[in-house]
Design an enzyme around this catalytic site. Structure first.
Site, PDB file in Angstrom:
ATOM      1  N   VAL A  26     -34.416 -31.258  11.263  1.00 40.68           N
ATOM      2  CA  VAL A  26     -35.148 -32.237  10.876  1.00 40.68           C
ATOM      3  C   VAL A  26     -35.320 -32.140   9.400  1.00 40.68           C
ATOM      4  O   VAL A  26     -35.641 -31.133   8.704  1.00 40.68           O
ATOM      5  CB  VAL A  26     -36.826 -31.849  11.526  1.00 40.68           C
ATOM      6  CG1 VAL A  26     -37.940 -32.509  11.061  1.00 40.68           C
ATOM      7  CG2 VAL A  26     -36.581 -31.807  12.843  1.00 40.68           C
ATOM      8  N   GLN A 207     -37.930 -31.329   1.260  1.00 48.58           N
ATOM      9  CA  GLN A 207     -36.588 -31.872   1.280  1.00 48.58           C
ATOM     10  C   GLN A 207     -35.592 -30.633   0.877  1.00 48.58           C
ATOM     11  O   GLN A 207     -35.901 -29.782   0.002  1.00 48.58           O
ATOM     12  CB  GLN A 207     -36.317 -32.857   0.476  1.00 48.58           C
ATOM     13  CG  GLN A 207     -37.393 -34.041   0.767  1.00 48.58           C
ATOM     14  CD  GLN A 207     -36.909 -35.615   0.252  1.00 48.58           C
ATOM     15  OE1 GLN A 207     -36.721 -35.472  -0.932  1.00 48.58           O
ATOM     16  NE2 GLN A 207     -37.317 -36.847   0.827  1.00 48.58           N
ATOM     17  N   ASP A 208     -34.340 -30.880   1.443  1.00 50.66           N
ATOM     18  CA  ASP A 208     -33.247 -30.175   1.171  1.00 50.66           C
ATOM     19  C   ASP A 208     -33.739 -28.477   1.263  1.00 50.66           C
ATOM     20  O   ASP A 208     -32.943 -27.770   0.631  1.00 50.66           O
ATOM     21  CB  ASP A 208     -32.833 -30.101  -0.329  1.00 50.66           C
ATOM     22  CG  ASP A 208     -32.479 -31.693  -0.671  1.00 50.66           C
ATOM     23  OD1 ASP A 208     -31.732 -32.252   0.440  1.00 50.66           O
ATOM     24  OD2 ASP A 208     -32.774 -32.320  -1.607  1.00 50.66           O
ATOM     25  N   ARG A 209     -34.596 -28.348   2.068  1.00 50.21           N
ATOM     26  CA  ARG A 209     -34.828 -26.644   2.549  1.00 50.21           C
ATOM     27  C   ARG A 209     -35.533 -26.106   1.271  1.00 50.21           C
ATOM     28  O   ARG A 209     -35.557 -25.067   1.406  1.00 50.21           O
ATOM     29  CB  ARG A 209     -33.700 -26.108   3.206  1.00 50.21           C
ATOM     30  CG  ARG A 209     -33.117 -26.566   4.474  1.00 50.21           C
ATOM     31  CD  ARG A 209     -34.392 -26.746   5.427  1.00 50.21           C
ATOM     32  NE  ARG A 209     -34.107 -27.008   6.853  1.00 50.21           N
ATOM     33  CZ  ARG A 209     -34.071 -28.180   7.353  1.00 50.21           C
ATOM     34  NH1 ARG A 209     -34.684 -28.984   6.882  1.00 50.21           N
ATOM     35  NH2 ARG A 209     -33.893 -28.481   8.800  1.00 50.21           N
ATOM     36  N   LEU A 210     -35.889 -26.624   0.104  1.00 46.95           N
ATOM     37  CA  LEU A 210     -36.332 -26.012  -0.728  1.00 46.95           C
ATOM     38  C   LEU A 210     -38.073 -26.035  -0.668  1.00 46.95           C
ATOM     39  O   LEU A 210     -38.626 -26.726  -1.544  1.00 46.95           O
ATOM     40  CB  LEU A 210     -36.141 -26.982  -2.270  1.00 46.95           C
ATOM     41  CG  LEU A 210     -34.638 -26.652  -2.430  1.00 46.95           C
ATOM     42  CD1 LEU A 210     -34.331 -27.396  -3.908  1.00 46.95           C
ATOM     43  CD2 LEU A 210     -34.211 -24.993  -2.980  1.00 46.95           C
TER      44      LEU A 210
END
Length: 230
Positions: A26, A207-210
């Site tokens: 997700v 976003q972007d797993r950050l």
């Protein structure tokens, strides 16, 4: 029978699930969550996020995953309900003879996580534990539905039982025992545990797993806030 990977009655076989799992993800597009966004105290911040989870219509927003370990360091986790929140810590209630209570009695330490998946948020509270007072337990007990009170008397929590009938028969016996009792007393083996926080981490998906991870840490000089890399 269907071959491995085929679908039977609309349910995919295990190989299909295995293929899909790596691709399941997700995109978290939550708003920025930084130090300037934090409430002055962890209790205020947690209450704010809890209120927002309630407003969003999340099912059982006070549900939290409780992690414990036994004397050998073997971990266990299960979902419990938060029934108290103040500057002293997080409170939940259970059977004092349960597996979780045995763990807590031995280690005196626990971690709880509120998993608010639809909001892309979670909060983890970790610290030492203590039993709540008998007065606090009694006050909460009085708010429980009668059926839940009877169930607490009937269930030998975490112990093996022969079958469902054994539980149903135990409940019937308790119902007969308290049939003429208006206010059911608190069982001697039942009460609350409080997790006294040493750290409280607020996690906001980005976003972007950050992701944003901000942690309140208890020190000798009071609470400080630190940012943790995702």
């Amino acid at each position: 029978m269907p071959e491995l990977g085929e679908v039977d009655n609309g349910v995919a076989a295990s190989s299909d699930v295995t293929v899909r799992l790596p691709n399941m993800r997700v995109s978290y597009d939550g708003e920025a969550f930084d130090e300037t966004s934090l409430a002055p105290t962890w209790t205020e911040q947690l209450q704010l996020w809890l209120d927002q989870a309630v407003a969003a219509g999340l099912p059982e927003p006070n549900a939290m995953v409780l992690a414990t370990a036994n004397a050998d360091g073997v971990p266990s986790s299960r979902t419990v309900l938060c029934k108290g929140l103040d500057e002293r810590g997080i409170v939940f209630y259970t059977n004092y003879t349960s597996a979780k209570s045995h763990d807590l009695t031995v280690t005196r330490y626990a971690s709880v996580t509120f998993p608010w998946y639809p909001l892309h948020r979670q909060v983890t509270v970790r610290g030492e534990v203590e039993k709540v007072s008998a007065a606090e337990t009694a006050a909460y007990w009085a708010t429980r539905p009668r059926g839940s009170q009877l169930g607490a008397w009937a269930s030998p929590q975490s112990r093996p039982v022969a079958d469902r009938r054994a539980l149903d028969n135990a409940l019937k016996a308790i119902e007969r025992r308290f049939a003429d009792v208006e206010e059911i007393p608190v069982p001697p083996h039942w009460g609350g545990w409080r997790v006294r926080p040493e750290t409280v981490e607020f996690w906001q998906g980005r976003q972007d797993r950050l992701h944003d991870r901000l942690r309140y840490v208890c020190t000798e000089d009071g609470w400080r806030v630190e940012r943790v890399a995702p």
